[in-house]
Design a protein around this motif. Structure first.
Motif, short mmCIF file in Angstrom:
data_model
loop_
_atom_site.label_atom_id
_atom_site.label_comp_id
_atom_site.label_asym_id
_atom_site.label_seq_id
_atom_site.Cartn_x
_atom_site.Cartn_y
_atom_site.Cartn_z
N LEU A 294 15.17 0.32 1.78
CA LEU A 294 13.92 0.95 1.34
C LEU A 294 12.76 0.47 2.21
O LEU A 294 11.89 1.26 2.61
N ILE A 295 12.77 -0.83 2.53
CA ILE A 295 11.72 -1.39 3.39
C ILE A 295 11.79 -0.73 4.77
O ILE A 295 10.76 -0.36 5.36
N LYS A 296 13.02 -0.54 5.22
CA LYS A 296 13.19 0.11 6.53
C LYS A 296 12.66 1.54 6.50
O LYS A 296 11.95 1.99 7.39
N LEU A 297 12.99 2.26 5.40
CA LEU A 297 12.54 3.65 5.28
C LEU A 297 11.03 3.76 5.39
O LEU A 297 10.49 4.66 6.04
N VAL A 298 10.35 2.82 4.77
CA VAL A 298 8.89 2.92 4.72
C VAL A 298 8.23 2.33 5.97
O VAL A 298 7.02 2.47 6.15
N GLY A 299 9.03 1.69 6.80
CA GLY A 299 8.49 1.24 8.08
C GLY A 299 8.37 -0.26 8.24
O GLY A 299 7.58 -0.73 9.07
N GLY A 300 9.06 -1.01 7.44
CA GLY A 300 9.06 -2.46 7.65
C GLY A 300 8.27 -3.22 6.60
O GLY A 300 7.63 -2.64 5.72
N ASP A 301 8.34 -4.54 6.71
CA ASP A 301 7.75 -5.43 5.70
C ASP A 301 6.29 -5.14 5.43
O ASP A 301 5.85 -5.05 4.29
N LYS A 302 5.54 -5.01 6.50
CA LYS A 302 4.09 -4.89 6.32
C LYS A 302 3.75 -3.59 5.59
O LYS A 302 2.94 -3.60 4.64
N ALA A 303 4.34 -2.55 6.06
CA ALA A 303 4.10 -1.25 5.40
C ALA A 303 4.54 -1.31 3.94
O ALA A 303 3.87 -0.77 3.04
N PHE A 304 5.67 -1.98 3.71
CA PHE A 304 6.20 -2.07 2.35
C PHE A 304 5.26 -2.87 1.45
O PHE A 304 4.94 -2.46 0.32
N VAL A 305 4.79 -4.01 1.99
CA VAL A 305 3.86 -4.84 1.21
C VAL A 305 2.55 -4.09 0.98
O VAL A 305 1.98 -4.12 -0.12
N ASN A 306 2.10 -3.38 1.99
CA ASN A 306 0.87 -2.59 1.81
C ASN A 306 1.06 -1.57 0.70
O ASN A 306 0.17 -1.35 -0.12
N LYS A 307 2.24 -0.97 0.69
CA LYS A 307 2.50 0.06 -0.32
C LYS A 307 2.54 -0.57 -1.72
O LYS A 307 2.01 -0.02 -2.68
N LEU A 308 3.18 -1.76 -1.78
CA LEU A 308 3.18 -2.47 -3.06
C LEU A 308 1.75 -2.80 -3.48
O LEU A 308 1.36 -2.61 -4.65
#
Lengths: 757, 757
Positions: free
Chosen positions: B561-575
């Motif tokens: 899922l993290i990969k789908l959204v573009g990596g850790d930073k993008a994932f954390v931003n989304k969270l």
């Protein structure tokens, strides 16, 4: 050549050998009136065994309503074969597990509008055959021969498809009575179908309808593996599915083209999934359709052998088909291992092995049950024990019990006369102390249609507080007389006085001014009244009849009725008018048919009336009208009954009457003599003795009794007693064209209130 | 003086001694929101035993609907006490057999308009008390104290009436869920009440409602004879009646004035009339209310002792009431003799003695069942064996099973993760070969809400062919992963590959452009989309949530899922956005509540999301939000939950989180660490070992982990494994006010896909 032979054999109907009295059974009698708008018997032509759970037969209606059997002889197409049917009722239910063999590609929900071919197929009566235990029809649209037979709990199907075509079988768990009937809406609560292996399916449905709750389980084993299958759950199609659950569950199974017919054996249980499996394992061990059909036929010829009859072929056909209809129910709901679901929906084991249901008591207490006490004494005990089981869990005896569940259809508590009659006749195998307790409780405990507190307060049912009040007051007075007689015989003097007193309350609704029983309100005021105006099933003082028809309902004390109306002459005049007054108001109830004046043989309130002439000194008139009804309102064709056959009652009327006697009061051990139509009849095996009736010259215009002998001695009474029958002996009538107005007219010739031994 | 003492004692509430952790149970938690328009827990405050059939408690609503428990703490009057309740569901059902003690003359059908006094009584929370196994309330209108307690299958009532007044008890067999609910109309099919003797009644009702068919039987024995009685059958009153049958059956029993309280003991069975009698005989031998209540209390203190906890009184109250709610169901439907009615309505005996039902699986598979595997291992086997029984007769595992019957409520087949979790954790007493067969069949056989042929055809559920398509695609992908893992562990490689492949189908609904999972039609076209727009239970791609809430549902592969959204930073931003984006469209679904931004703790789709920070290297944010939810959205009062408690799931979230860990993937043996609130917690008796969690300085602002040791060694992983727990040992957190952004951020600190042993 072998191939051709197989082919020919395969497509031919192969009914079982019809031996004994099976030859005189025409299962199509009662399946269709002369025209669609007349009343028919509402019988079904399918395969069943005596008193069995399964009645496997064709349905011509998608969601049957009227006729209640689901099959009308006037229809030209068949929608499938379902495993349970009612015989002769006015209300529809059952129709469990419709199977339909077919060929070709069929679209679900085909309609004439969308131009798709549906499962439904045309058929003709020329290519349709029914004998006891066997039914077959050529499904013209599918070039498929369907043959059906049954055991007590199982149906067996044999489908012969065209050799080059893939045969298919549609199974429909949603086929049921019309879902929009005015009584409680029919609804499948839950249905289930699963594929057990490549030739076995199982399933069940739980459904609320006329019977408030029925659980029905099945296991079906096909003789060949299905090549493909499609399950359907509501609108969802599941290709090659293994299971479907829902309210509307259907399926199609496809089979490779083959020379050999496809067989399906289907076990049914009203108890459990295991019950369906065990019933099938116990009753249909292999795929020998012919042997199963022959066994079913044999079970019928054995049962029908309780009577020997001589007469014309048509008379014998009416008689033995009548016995066949009489023995179609009550149905044993219990599994092969005696498990049954009680009225409280709890599963128990029947200590006597059977649990009977389908008690159309408002109809059958009149003559069907009195006939069972002569020719089905063992089962009579089973019937009554089953009724007592309802009392034990439900608090009172059945009013109209269907599939083990009370429906409260019709009025009165007419399990009571059935019990009182069995008690008087000494039927073995019944705990009469418990039976009396049940009869008494059913006569004291308020329940729907029986608000006894009103009876105690007003001494009649006031129409403003309880509709159908005249019919109820009269019929419950009769039930009360039955309780009183049991109490008397059991030495319960207080009960005897109480119920004997209540049994006279019909007097409180006799209106001297009009000369009829008439509705009264709780203020004691007579209601507006026209003796021709019909009531239905509520909203009128009369139940499925009018003031004329209900006038005669005092079977427990006809002399008192004669006194009420002013003596013999007035009574006979009133009877004469009854049979000749042809006025028909517009609001004839749908159940009234088979008219002779106001007499309506198509429904039960009239059934005893002909014989009332015996009570007033003019028995030849009873003879005349009895013969007229038998000769004009019964025949050996589909239109053989002039109204609903009502679970054996219309047949029992004929069987008794054709022998020359009838139980006017179904629980007093007295049978009034009428006009025998059979030249000879023997009731066999009554405690090892036979009772023989000979009617010299009977039939046709010879409707009048000239003289009678009983056991060789001249006999002038217009009745015989139950003892006369069960002690064996011979009753000989000599019949003639003209009435013998000297026979049976002496004061002591009249039927007494009860048999005294 | 003795008289006065009896009087005083009689009117006082006498709850059982509350020992052990019972002191920290407040059954009113979850019974009412702060105001009537907010969501509450939908819990009930009545008396019950752990996993018992009976929940005897007050109903404040006539025909309950919302709250589904029938009791709202904000209400001010009580209509009676019924014997069965659901705890925390969003849909109402049960409410069997309402008893209401009262005084004075009451007219049936009293309304405010007609000015008659009704049965309903005002009450105040000051004169109401509930502790485990006991409930009491002063009925102000009737000056009557009602006290209630329960055994597994029985309720016991103690009513103390005013001494000089005749006490009465109204019994209502027609009290049920709102008959006009939009799902299948609730309807009593048949009800029965009979007077067995002057102090005993029996009865049953068969009812269709949310559960399509329930049969419930009772036997009630009063400690004193009734002086008078009135039965009621529809609109008909039967004075001193002995039996009543019908759809609406009620009764009133009157008792002579007395000093001593009136006791009633009521046995219940979901199987049969005999079952109700036997259950009562087995469990309540005499009329010792206090002993029964003490036994009920003791059964709770024993069950609650599975965990020791230290913390503030409020924390312990939330925790132990949470366990209490967790242990209220699934309910053992089987009789004391192990008889139960299966999903096919057939009665059998449970070989393991119990048959559990009420499986709110869409909720409870997330954390409630993983918690059962820690503190109720024996019953976990019972739960799963009961689920397998549905498979055996019905064809697939429960979706949402109520009273033994499938309701198809919510989506997915989340019995599968429950089974996979138990298998991985080695719970004994389950036939895992059969369990796997059931899980696989439930993942292949089409059934309502699971049209797998669409998944095979499209590799996602197209919204135009199956609504709730995004939620379904995501949730079934997770179920598929669970089947795959079981297959892998069982060496079924082909199955493993098949289901592992299907478990990735969530990817087919990931819309790179919007960055969300998004509905697609069968043409492969994206549907119009707003991530704020809610769906309910059909008609939208999302189930009781929106695109934001469902974005996070890939618990089986968060790294993907993290990969789908573009990596850790993008994932954390989304969270971060998720927890702060406060936009609320007008169409918030009624089940969404407990908001932190788009996070909605009041409903289950959000429950694991906080802990996802651990997977992207910023675990301190998980700690912050976990603490915030526990501190702001749970309390020890009636408003203690921010949404429906959902049969233990809301409580299980707290119990796990308060110990400092949570099962993000409920079936992979991994628990993500969060923010412990309890200073100490011990899970006892895990194969003879204890697991201890100590959280130094926990609570209040100290929401951040400073450091961790496991069995004395420094521990940097943001997760623990199931082996860590069941092997015993000690996990020590040191908490502080500021995040330690160095702890738990290493690549190998992140929770792995599954526990590898």
């Amino acid at each position: 050549m072998a191939f051709m032979a197989a082919c020919t054999t395969g497509m031919a109907q192969r009914p079982p050998q019809t031996t004994g009295y099976n030859r005189y059974v025409n299962p199509f009698i009662g399946t269709g009136a002369v025209d669609k708008n007349s009343l028919s018997g509402s019988n079904f032509p399918g395969a069943c065994t005596p008193f069995g759970l399964v009645q496997l037969g064709p349905d011509t209606r998608d969601n049957p309503n009227d006729p209640a059997s689901g099959y009308d002889y006037n229809d030209t197409t068949i929608v499938g074969f379902s495993h349970t049917h009612l015989s002769g009722t006015g209300v529809a239910d059952l129709f469990d597990f419709l199977f339909m063999p077919y060929t070709g590609d069929i679209t679900w929900n085909a309609t004439p509008e969308n131009g798709h071919k549906g499962f439904r197929s045309a058929f003709t009566h020329e290519q349709e055959k029914a004998v006891p235990g066997y039914y077959s029809v050529q499904l013209l649209a599918h070039k498929t021969l369907a043959e059906l037979t049954a055991t007590a709990h199982c149906g067996v199907h044999r489908y012969t498809f065209p050799q080059q075509e893939q045969g298919r079988v549609m199974v429909d768990l949603d086929h049921s009575l019309d879902k929009k009937r005015p009584y409680w809406e029919c609804k499948v609560i839950s249905a289930h179908l699963e594929v057990v292996n490549d030739h076995t399916i199982e399933g069940y449905r739980v459904i609320t309808g006329w019977s408030r709750l029925r659980k029905v389980y099945f296991r079906a084993v096909f003789s060949k593996p299905f090549a493909a299958r499609q399950l359907r759950e509501g609108g969802q199609v599941i290709n090659n599915g293994e299971v479907a659950n829902g309210r509307s569950v259907k399926a199609v199974f496809s089979f490779a083209p083959s020379n050999a017919p496809l067989l399906v054996k289907v076990g049914i249980s009203a108890v459990s999934a295991e019950g369906a499996r065990s019933n099938l394992a116990a009753e249909v061990k292999d795929f020998d359709f012919d042997a199963t059909a022959q066994a079913a036929a044999n079970s019928w010829s054995k049962e029908l052998g309780v009577m020997d009859a001589e007469g014309t072929d048509e008379q014998k056909t009416i008689l033995y088909t009548g016995l066949y209809h009489l023995f179609t129910q009550p149905n044993n709901l219990a599994d092969a291992d005696s498990s049954y679901a009680g009225t409280d929906y709890t599963v128990r084991k029947a200590v006597d092995g059977a649990h009977y249901s389908t008690f159309s008591l408002w109809d059958t207490y009149r003559a069907a049950h009195p006939l069972y006490t002569l020719v089905q004494q063992g089962r009579t005990a089973g019937f009554i024990n089953s009724m007592i089981r309802q009392y034990e869990t439900y608090g009172y005896l059945p009013v109209w019990q269907l599939w083990g569940d009370e429906t409260y259809c019709m009025i009165g508590n007419h399990a009571i006369p059935v019990i009182a009659d069995a008690f008087r006749k000494g039927i073995a195998g019944i705990d009469y102390a418990k039976a009396y307790e049940a009869a008494k409780a059913s006569s004291l405990r308020n329940h729907p249609g029986s608000p006894f507190h009103l009876l105690e307060q007003y001494k009649y049912f006031p129409e403003d507080k309880q509709s159908q009040s005249v019919s109820l007051t009269l019929e419950i007075a009769y039930d009360d007389w039955c309780v009183a007689q049991m109490a008397l015989q059991m030495g319960k003097k207080e009960d005897y006085q109480f119920f004997l007193n209540r049994s006279t309350y019909y007097r409180n609704l006799y209106d001297q001014q009009t000369g009829f029983f008439r509705g009264k309100n709780s203020q004691g005021e007579w209601l507006p009244f026209n003796p021709l105006t019909y009531g239905g099933n509520g909203g009128s003082p009369f139940t499925e009849g009018n003031g004329w028809q209900y006038f005669w309902y005092v079977p427990q004390d006809v002399p008192d009725l004669i006194k009420l109306v002013g003596g013999d002459k007035a009574f006979v005049n009133k009877l004469d008018t009854f049979f000749t007054h042809n006025a028909k108001p517009e609001d004839v109830n749908g159940n009234a048919s088979g008219f002779i004046g106001q007499y309506a043989h198509g429904n039960e309130p009239s059934h005893h009336v002909i014989y009332l002439y015996n009570y007033a000194g003019e028995p030849w008139k009873a003879q005349q009208y009895a013969a007229q009804v038998m000769q004009q309102q019964y025949n050996g064709k589909s239109s053989g009954y002039s109204g609903n056959e009502d679970c054996g009652q219309m047949s029992a009327w004929y069987i008794f009457s054709a022998m020359g006697f009838y139980p006017v009061n179904p629980a007093n051990g007295i049978y009034a003599l009428g006009s025998p139509q059979l030249s000879k009849a023997v009731i066999k095996g009554l405690n090892g003795k036979n009772f023989t009736v000979v009617a010299e010259g009977a039939g046709g215009k010879n409707c009048y009794i000239q003289r009678v002998t009983l056991n060789g001695k001249p006999y002038n009474k217009t009745y015989i007693t139950h003892s006369d029958i069960v002690n064996g002996g011979t009753l000989v009538f000599t019949m003639g064209e003209k009435p013998n107005k000297k026979w049976g007219v002496a004061a002591d010739s009249r039927p007494p209130l009860e048999e005294v031994r």
